[in-house]
Design a protein around this motif. Structure first.
Motif, PDB file in Angstrom:
ATOM      1  N   UNK A   1      33.084  29.433  50.512  1.00 29.87           N
ATOM      2  CA  UNK A   1      34.489  29.842  50.493  1.00 29.87           C
ATOM      3  C   UNK A   1      35.082  29.745  49.077  1.00 29.87           C
ATOM      4  N   UNK A   2      34.481  28.888  48.220  1.00 33.08           N
ATOM      5  CA  UNK A   2      35.048  28.672  46.876  1.00 33.08           C
ATOM      6  C   UNK A   2      34.321  29.496  45.815  1.00 33.08           C
ATOM      7  N   UNK A   3      33.543  30.482  46.283  1.00 33.09           N
ATOM      8  CA  UNK A   3      32.767  31.285  45.316  1.00 33.09           C
ATOM      9  C   UNK A   3      33.677  32.315  44.654  1.00 33.09           C
ATOM     10  N   UNK A   4      33.141  32.900  43.563  1.00 22.92           N
ATOM     11  CA  UNK A   4      33.911  33.916  42.845  1.00 22.92           C
ATOM     12  C   UNK A   4      34.191  35.122  43.735  1.00 22.92           C
ATOM     13  N   UNK A   5      33.208  35.484  44.547  1.00 17.47           N
ATOM     14  CA  UNK A   5      33.392  36.629  45.453  1.00 17.47           C
ATOM     15  C   UNK A   5      34.498  36.360  46.458  1.00 17.47           C
ATOM     16  N   UNK A   6      34.479  35.136  47.034  1.00 17.10           N
ATOM     17  CA  UNK A   6      35.498  34.794  48.022  1.00 17.10           C
ATOM     18  C   UNK A   6      36.879  34.801  47.381  1.00 17.10           C
ATOM     19  N   UNK A   7      36.967  34.256  46.142  1.00 19.37           N
ATOM     20  CA  UNK A   7      38.273  34.231  45.470  1.00 19.37           C
ATOM     21  C   UNK A   7      38.750  35.660  45.166  1.00 19.37           C
ATOM     22  N   UNK A   8      37.805  36.512  44.772  1.00 15.29           N
ATOM     23  CA  UNK A   8      38.174  37.891  44.456  1.00 15.29           C
ATOM     24  C   UNK A   8      38.704  38.630  45.693  1.00 15.29           C
ATOM     25  N   UNK A   9      38.036  38.403  46.829  1.00 11.69           N
ATOM     26  CA  UNK A   9      38.475  39.073  48.070  1.00 11.69           C
ATOM     27  C   UNK A   9      39.859  38.582  48.472  1.00 11.69           C
ATOM     28  N   UNK A  10      40.063  37.256  48.403  1.00 11.07           N
ATOM     29  CA  UNK A  10      41.363  36.710  48.804  1.00 11.07           C
ATOM     30  C   UNK A  10      42.452  37.169  47.855  1.00 11.07           C
TER      31      UNK A  10
END
Length: 782
Positions: A714-723
């Protein structure tokens, strides 16, 4: 009971009824006739008696008038008392003696003076009345109050005898100034009047005041002694006639009803006896003739009928006759042959589906009951087929098209299962497979070899992968198959079919276009489902639904800014029933609105108790509820009751609920917003075409599904980008974002850093009852 006995009983019943009816009619006629004769005879006797009594009174009145107007009497009263010398009195006595001599019924004739003196001549020495009697004195006393100009009668008892006394006043002076000088009295013994009135059938008596004067020689003397008014005669079996005579004396004549009615009863008995004898003779003659001419041949015919079978072939088993009975026998044989043919046709129709020509539900039950009643029979399998998507075809193309579609389905299934099927209800052997149509879009297959069920089920499902050509139009549908095997799963018809039905519904729930073999777990699932249905109904009736509230907090300040209201239901032992179980059932049973109203009302109670005007309560609904304007009106009414504003209520819909009928849902959402409610898209990010939903629908809030924070990355760069992308889209579309499923501090910090303003989850607070939530809210403020 034999026909001969029945005829005898019926004839006897008719004869008894006729005799009873005749007896009652004759009795009524005779009673009516006697009653009329009684009334007429009593009237005649009363008229005669009245005339006799009235004649006696008139005679007494005339004699009194003659005596009172006699010059000797007038002179006698005109002179003073000292001039009443013996010679004068002697002349007066001779005058009175003349009336005694000509009227032997008179007891006495007397001249009464006001001083109490009298001149009286008696017809009997035992009558010793002297002086002014009490009634005469009463008349004299009344003279001062009203003129005494009338003839007066008085009945009294004197010296053990009843007497009738007649009085007439004697006046002196001028016509304008009359002076009462005395009175003249004639006395008659009542027995002399009774002697003239006496009759063998009638009684006569007099009533004066509260006194009854009756004939001492009457046979009803004791009864009449106790009678003081005519009302008492109602209690006795007498017919009476009355008439008022002079001076309030009432003449009453009576006769006994019983004596008259006894004569009528004797006549009725004699008439009825004759009728009974005549009826019995006629009935006996009729029965003998009926037995010989009709009953005996019919009994012979009935014995033959007992051996007849309307289904089997009809032989010529009746003897030939040339009379009407023979004609009846011939017609019967023809009828039996026609009935045999019709029975076979009707039997075939009763066990055949008219639309497809397949054997129907009745035929299926007949086949199963036949084989299940024979334990030694080989095992077999029952397969339930239900078409997937048939309702849409029927609704879209029409019922006529749907019927043609079912015929195409029948042709395909028959080719797979029983190409040469010839179902004969008289031959129920299971040497081949059978296809049945139960009704609607339900079919049943009975396989003689249970080991082939998987192969046959696969073949059926694969055959539905190809479309059906109906009126040059290709139509697609699927099927779900449930299988039960006898005797492995059941040895009773109803239970075997029930288990195949349960297996079929299990296949539908798993995604359709598949088959399912029955197992014990399916029965447990269905039992649990039935209990939940019962519990939902019970909860609606008894108000057992309650709400729990999960807090939503500001990710920066940790301040509670709202909550989500969740419906909860427990079983009878207090164990929680999963919402996914009872919500779907409530929706199927059409009571989901009531559940929603209960949750809304409890949410309004909590909002009212918290007193925070900007706090928002989120409530889950389904799109179908928005189709009814009454649902929104009822919600507004609940808000009005608790003084809660519409913007404090947020209605949540999930992505999977808004896929179908998107245009109608969009209009309904706009209507909800016009009512003042907030709207939210729940579980955003896991549905089909989530971004497309944001384009078609307008929401106030996006609720991020828990997958955005519950996964390990959940704390990955991809997850942050999506959020961040979702946050930017929500900001452009002026929508708030709430993250669900926060279960630890790291997730909450991640959301705060990502700019997500609000969140909810078990880390913040699990769903709480109302009072614990209030305490949790107060603790957060403190």
């Amino acid at each position: 009971m034999k026909l001969r006995v029945r005829f005898l009983i019926n004839l006897s019943t008719v004869a008894v009824l006729l005799v009873l009816v005749f007896g009652f009619l004759v009795k009524d006629m005779i009673d009516d006739r006697i009653s009329k004769e009684l009334d007429e005879s009593l009237h005649n006797y009363f008229s005669q008696s009245h005339a006799i009594v009235q004649n006696t009174m008139n005679t007494m009145a005339n004699h009194l008038n003659l005596i009172a107007s006699d010059n000797l009497i007038v002179d006698f009263f005109a002179v003073p008392d000292e001039h009443h010398n013996p010679i004068f009195q002697s002349d007066l006595s001779r005058e009175l003696q003349r009336y005694i001599a000509y009227n032997p019924s008179y007891l006495s004739v007397a001249v009464l003076m006001l001083d109490g003196q009298e001149i009286v001549l008696r017809n009997r020495n035992d009558y010793l009345a002297k002086g002014m009697d009490s009634y005469a004195q009463t008349l004299v006393d009344k003279f001062d109050q009203e003129p005494l100009t009338q003839f007066h009668l008085f009945v009294s008892k004197q010296h053990n005898m009843n007497v009738l006394s007649a009085y007439y006043p004697v006046f002196t002076g001028t016509p304008k100034d009359l002076i009462l000088a005395g009175m003249v009295r004639i006395t008659v013994e009542m027995e002399s009047i009774f002697n003239e009135l006496r009759s063998p059938r009638y009684e006569a008596f007099f009533i004066t005041g509260h006194q009854t004067i009756f004939d001492p020689l009457s046979s009803n003397a004791e009864l009449l002694q106790a009678v003081t008014s005519l009302d008492q005669m109602v209690e006795h079996p007498f017919k009476i006639a009355t008439g008022l005579m002079s001076s309030g004396i009432e003449l009453v004549v009576m006769t006994s009803r019983a004596e008259w009615m006894a004569e009528g009863w004797e006549v009725s008995i004699r008439s009825t006896s004759l009728v009974v004898l005549a009826t019995a003779a006629l009935m006996l003659l009729f029965f003998v003739l009926l037995s010989r001419q009709i009953l005996a041949p019919i009994e012979n015919f009935s014995r033959v009928l007992l051996k007849a079978d309307p289904i089997a072939d009809v032989p010529d088993f009746l003897p030939k006759r040339d009379d009407e009975i023979g004609l009846l026998q011939t017609r019967f044989q023809e009828l039996m042959r026609r009935l045999n043919r019709s029975s076979r046709v009707l039997e075939q129709q009763a066990y055949t589906d008219s639309l497809t020509g397949l054997p129907n539900r009745a035929a299926l039950y007949k086949l199963l009951e036949y084989h299940l009643s024979r334990p030694h029979e080989a095992s077999f399998a029952v397969m339930f087929l239900d078409l997937d998507g048939f309702k849409k075809i029927n609704d879209f193309y029409g019922h006529k098209f749907g019927d043609m579609f079912l015929r195409r389905v029948t042709e395909r299934l028959r080719g797979l299962i029983a190409p040469d099927q010839q179902f004969n209800i008289r031959d129920l052997s299971l040497t081949e497979n059978y296809l049945f149509r139960l009704g609607g879009d339900e079919f049943t297959v009975v396989l003689s070899d249970p080991q082939q069920v998987a192969i046959v089920a696969d073949a059926i499902i694969k055959s539905f992968q190809n479309g059906f050509n109906v009126n040059d139009q290709l139509v697609y549908a699927g099927t779900s198959v449930g299988i039960a095997i006898c005797p492995e799963h059941a040895i009773e018809t109803s239970r075997l079919l029930q288990q195949a039905d349960l297996a079929m519904y299990s296949a539908k729930r798993q995604g359709k276009m598949r088959y399912q073999l029955f197992n014990g777990e399916l029965e447990e699932i269905e039992s649990r489902r039935l209990y939940v249905e019962y519990r939902v109904r019970q909860a609606i009736d008894q108000g057992l639904f309650h709400a729990q509230f999960q807090a939503k907090v500001d990710t920066d300040t940790r301040e509670i800014i709202g909550f989500e209201a969740l419906a909860r239901l427990s079983d009878e032992e207090g164990m929680a029933i999963p919402p996914n179980d009872f919500i779907s059932i409530a929706q199927e049973q059409g009571v989901l609105d009531l559940v929603t109203f209960s949750v809304l009302e409890q949410s309004c109670q909590l909002l009212q108790q918290l007193g925070q005007p900007h706090m928002v309560a989120a409530i889950n609904i389904c799109p179908q509820q928005l189709n009814d304007i009454r649902f929104l009106s009822a919600m507004r009414y609940i808000l009005w009751r608790y003084q809660v504003l519409p913007y404090q209520i947020e209605l949540e819909l999930t992505e999977d609920q808004i896929i179908e009928n998107s245009g109608e849902i969009a209009r309904n959402l706009n209507l909800v917003r016009e009512f003042g409610f907030r709207t939210a898209l729940d579980d955003f990010g896991v549905g089909y075409s989530s971004m497309g939903h944001l384009k078609r629908f307008r929401f106030d809030t996006l609720k991020l599904d828990r997958i955005f924070v519950s996964e390990e990355d959940f704390n990955s760069d991809t997850a942050r980008a999506i959020i961040n992308a979702i946050r930017m889209i929500a900001s452009i579309l002026d929508m708030e974002i709430v993250a669900e499923g926060v279960e630890n501090r790291m997730q909450l910090d991640f959301l705060r850093r990502a700019g997500i303003p609000s969140a909810q989850g078990y880390y913040i607070s699990p769903p709480l009852d109302q009072q614990p939530f209030v305490e949790f809210f107060q603790a957060g403020r403190d």
